[in-house]
Every structure is written in C-alpha cells, then in structure tokens.
Scaffold this motif. Structure first.
Motif, PDB file in Angstrom:
ATOM      1  N   LYS A 249     -64.298  19.342 -30.750  1.00  0.00           N
ATOM      2  CA  LYS A 249     -63.867  18.824 -31.987  1.00  0.00           C
ATOM      3  C   LYS A 249     -62.651  18.684 -31.994  1.00  0.00           C
ATOM      4  O   LYS A 249     -61.665  18.248 -32.154  1.00  0.00           O
ATOM      5  N   MET A 250     -62.285  19.709 -31.832  1.00  0.00           N
ATOM      6  CA  MET A 250     -60.341  19.765 -31.966  1.00  0.00           C
ATOM      7  C   MET A 250     -59.398  18.748 -30.742  1.00  0.00           C
ATOM      8  O   MET A 250     -58.577  17.583 -30.830  1.00  0.00           O
ATOM      9  N   VAL A 251     -60.233  19.166 -29.670  1.00  0.00           N
ATOM     10  CA  VAL A 251     -59.269  17.491 -28.373  1.00  0.00           C
ATOM     11  C   VAL A 251     -60.105  16.207 -28.969  1.00  0.00           C
ATOM     12  O   VAL A 251     -58.986  15.416 -28.583  1.00  0.00           O
ATOM     13  N   GLN A 252     -61.265  16.733 -29.516  1.00  0.00           N
ATOM     14  CA  GLN A 252     -61.564  14.575 -30.278  1.00  0.00           C
ATOM     15  C   GLN A 252     -60.014  14.486 -31.404  1.00  0.00           C
ATOM     16  O   GLN A 252     -59.774  13.398 -30.966  1.00  0.00           O
ATOM     17  N   THR A 253     -59.978  15.379 -32.155  1.00  0.00           N
ATOM     18  CA  THR A 253     -59.011  15.665 -33.192  1.00  0.00           C
ATOM     19  C   THR A 253     -57.610  14.950 -32.782  1.00  0.00           C
ATOM     20  O   THR A 253     -56.427  14.419 -33.100  1.00  0.00           O
ATOM     21  N   ALA A 254     -56.951  15.803 -31.235  1.00  0.00           N
ATOM     22  CA  ALA A 254     -55.638  15.385 -31.076  1.00  0.00           C
ATOM     23  C   ALA A 254     -55.548  14.240 -30.419  1.00  0.00           C
ATOM     24  O   ALA A 254     -54.629  13.907 -30.389  1.00  0.00           O
ATOM     25  N   GLU A 255     -56.609  13.546 -29.854  1.00  0.00           N
ATOM     26  CA  GLU A 255     -56.734  12.344 -29.364  1.00  0.00           C
ATOM     27  C   GLU A 255     -56.665  11.110 -30.789  1.00  0.00           C
ATOM     28  O   GLU A 255     -55.769  10.371 -30.209  1.00  0.00           O
ATOM     29  N   ASP A 256     -57.217  11.810 -31.563  1.00  0.00           N
ATOM     30  CA  ASP A 256     -57.027  10.236 -32.418  1.00  0.00           C
ATOM     31  C   ASP A 256     -56.051  10.639 -33.179  1.00  0.00           C
ATOM     32  O   ASP A 256     -54.729   9.778 -33.295  1.00  0.00           O
ATOM     33  N   MET A 257     -55.016  11.534 -33.053  1.00  0.00           N
ATOM     34  CA  MET A 257     -53.023  12.202 -33.444  1.00  0.00           C
ATOM     35  C   MET A 257     -53.075  11.231 -32.423  1.00  0.00           C
ATOM     36  O   MET A 257     -51.892  10.475 -33.048  1.00  0.00           O
ATOM     37  N   MET A 258     -53.355  11.183 -31.421  1.00  0.00           N
ATOM     38  CA  MET A 258     -52.068  10.746 -30.308  1.00  0.00           C
ATOM     39  C   MET A 258     -52.283   9.447 -30.615  1.00  0.00           C
ATOM     40  O   MET A 258     -51.047   8.613 -30.178  1.00  0.00           O
ATOM     41  N   ALA A 259     -53.628   8.714 -30.531  1.00  0.00           N
ATOM     42  CA  ALA A 259     -53.702   7.635 -30.490  1.00  0.00           C
ATOM     43  C   ALA A 259     -53.013   7.001 -32.169  1.00  0.00           C
ATOM     44  O   ALA A 259     -52.486   5.471 -32.036  1.00  0.00           O
TER      45      ALA A 259
END
Length: 266
Positions: A249-259
């Motif tokens: 979930k942390m990976v997904q959160t980091a990807e969302d923030m980058m997007a």
C-alpha cells in the motif's frame, strides 16, 4: 527525492517480508522431518542519509535527543538466518537402530570426502557391509560395524553398542558412539540431508560420551521430532502477510503522489 525514496524503501520492505514467508514455508515443509530445527530471519535497517543539519540541538517533546539532524532511512535487509536448536519432542518408534539425543549434542557423520558433518537425526539403518549409516547412506564417524549373524543390537544411554549373536554365542562389543557439541550451535551451516557443517561462528566441536556432563544421553528406539510449532509459524505468517500488504500500500501511495505531482500544470 522523498517520494522515490518511499517507493524504494517500501519495495525493500516487501522483499524482506517475502524472504520471511519463504523461510516460514521451509519450516512448515519440515514439520515432520526428524531432528529438524526451525529457523528465523534476522533483519537490519539500512544506512541513513543526513538530509539536513540544524545548528540547534536540543531535546524533542518526548524527551529524546533530536541531535539537530534530519535523517532518512532506506529500509531493511535480511542479515542472517538464526536457527533454533531447542529440543524437539521425542517419539517412540521401537526401532533398534533409532536413536534420540535427550539433551545437548550431535551425531558425527563421515562425508564422502572424509570430512565430518553433524546431525540430530538418529534415524539410522545398516548398509550392505553392516555399517551403521544414515538414511542417505553416510556412515557414522564412530565406525560401528554390525556382524551378519547379529540377532539384536543394544545401545546404552552412554553410547556403548553391543550385538547379540545368533545361537548361544553371547554378545560382543561393537564400539562407542561419541557426541559433539559447539559453543555456538546457532552458527552451524545447514547442508541439507539433516546435516550441519562447522563455521567460524560455530567454533570447533567438543567431543564427549553421551550422558557425561554437558552432553545429552541416548535413547534407543526413539527419534527426536522437528521443533517446528505450527501455531507459532502460522502467527508469524500472518504477521509477515500483513507487513507485506502494508508495504504494498505504501508503494501504491508513493505512486499516487508521484502521479499527482506530475499532473500539476505550471
């Protein structure tokens, strides 16, 4: 870049928990392996990067020292496999060549190259030459040879092996089984086939007679079972699974923030 650091750190966390799951799977696969010793993985945090340094030191609100530094960690890594050599339960088999060590010590096994390995697996058998060997055909270093006309084998708690011969010819002494022990058995290297090898961490072996001070006694007709506890492994598996999910979930959160950052129009 803070966001990319979070992404890589979480990915390392997922990799670390995957190794934990792999280790638990190996423990559970060997729940019925004679003399097997469960293992765990020890982890260490990775290096820390100084992001900023303040000229002011001082204490934090909780009383801890901030040191005036802003440090960011880079995740965790597996450092070592820690093997638990606690005694497994002893189960009666009735086999005359089955031996369990009740306490500290290892059987000594001679390898094909002449070196010595060590095992807690006392599930022995006899080869075509009458030698006492492991289930893999490796002989005991004590060189116990059983005559063809033997009708019964007795092994005492202190490792003395005697054979009862056919007819009224009485019994003969076949030799003495010695045990080995180590200052740090947790440092032994697992070789497979229920065998262990020495390392610098384990130190060199000490030898002694079963039942003497510091060495366990032998029990003929018994085998030591695996010390893997299914309930403990399942609890550890659930913890590892939850940690893996959280890191994903942390990976997904980091990807969302980058997007979100990339979508900002200047």
């Amino acid at each position: 870049m803070p966001i990319s650091r979070a992404l890589s750190t979480a990915a390392l966390g997922m990799s670390a928990q995957q190794k934990t799951v792999d280790n638990i799977a190996n423990n559970l696969a060997n729940v019925s392996t004679t003399g097997f010793k469960r293992s765990t993985i020890a982890f260490q945090d990775l290096f820390y990067q100084n992001i900023a340094t303040s000229k002011r030191g001082g204490s934090m609100a909780d009383g801890s020292s901030g040191g005036g530094r802003l440090q960011m960690g880079h995740g965790a890594k597996p450092a070592a496999t820690v093997r638990n050599f606690s005694q497994g339960s002893v189960q009666e088999t009735g086999g005359s060549l089955d031996l369990a060590i009740n306490g500290t010590g290892f059987f000594q096994v001679e390898m094909p190259d002449g070196s010595i390995s060590y095992t807690r697996d006392g599930n022995f058998t006899m080869d075509a030459n009458g030698r006492l060997v492991t289930q893999s055909g490796l002989p005991l270093a004590d060189q116990i040879d059983i005559p063809e006309d033997t009708v019964g084998v007795q092994i005492s708690q202190d490792g003395i092996v005697t054979a009862k011969l056919d007819g009224d010819r009485g019994t003969i002494d076949l030799g003495q089984i010695e045990l080995a022990k180590f200052v740090n058995p947790g440092g032994l290297e697992a070789l497979g086939d229920n065998l262990f090898g020495t390392t610098e961490t384990s130190g060199m072996p000490f030898y002694g007679t079963p039942g003497m001070e510091g060495f366990g006694g032998l029990q003929q007709g018994f085998l030591e079972q695996s010390n893997v506890d299914i309930v403990t492994e399942m609890v550890s598996l659930i913890e590892a699974q939850r940690a893996y999910e959280t890191n994903s979930k942390m990976v997904q959160t980091a990807e969302d923030m980058m997007a979100m950052t990339n979508s900002i129009k200047r």
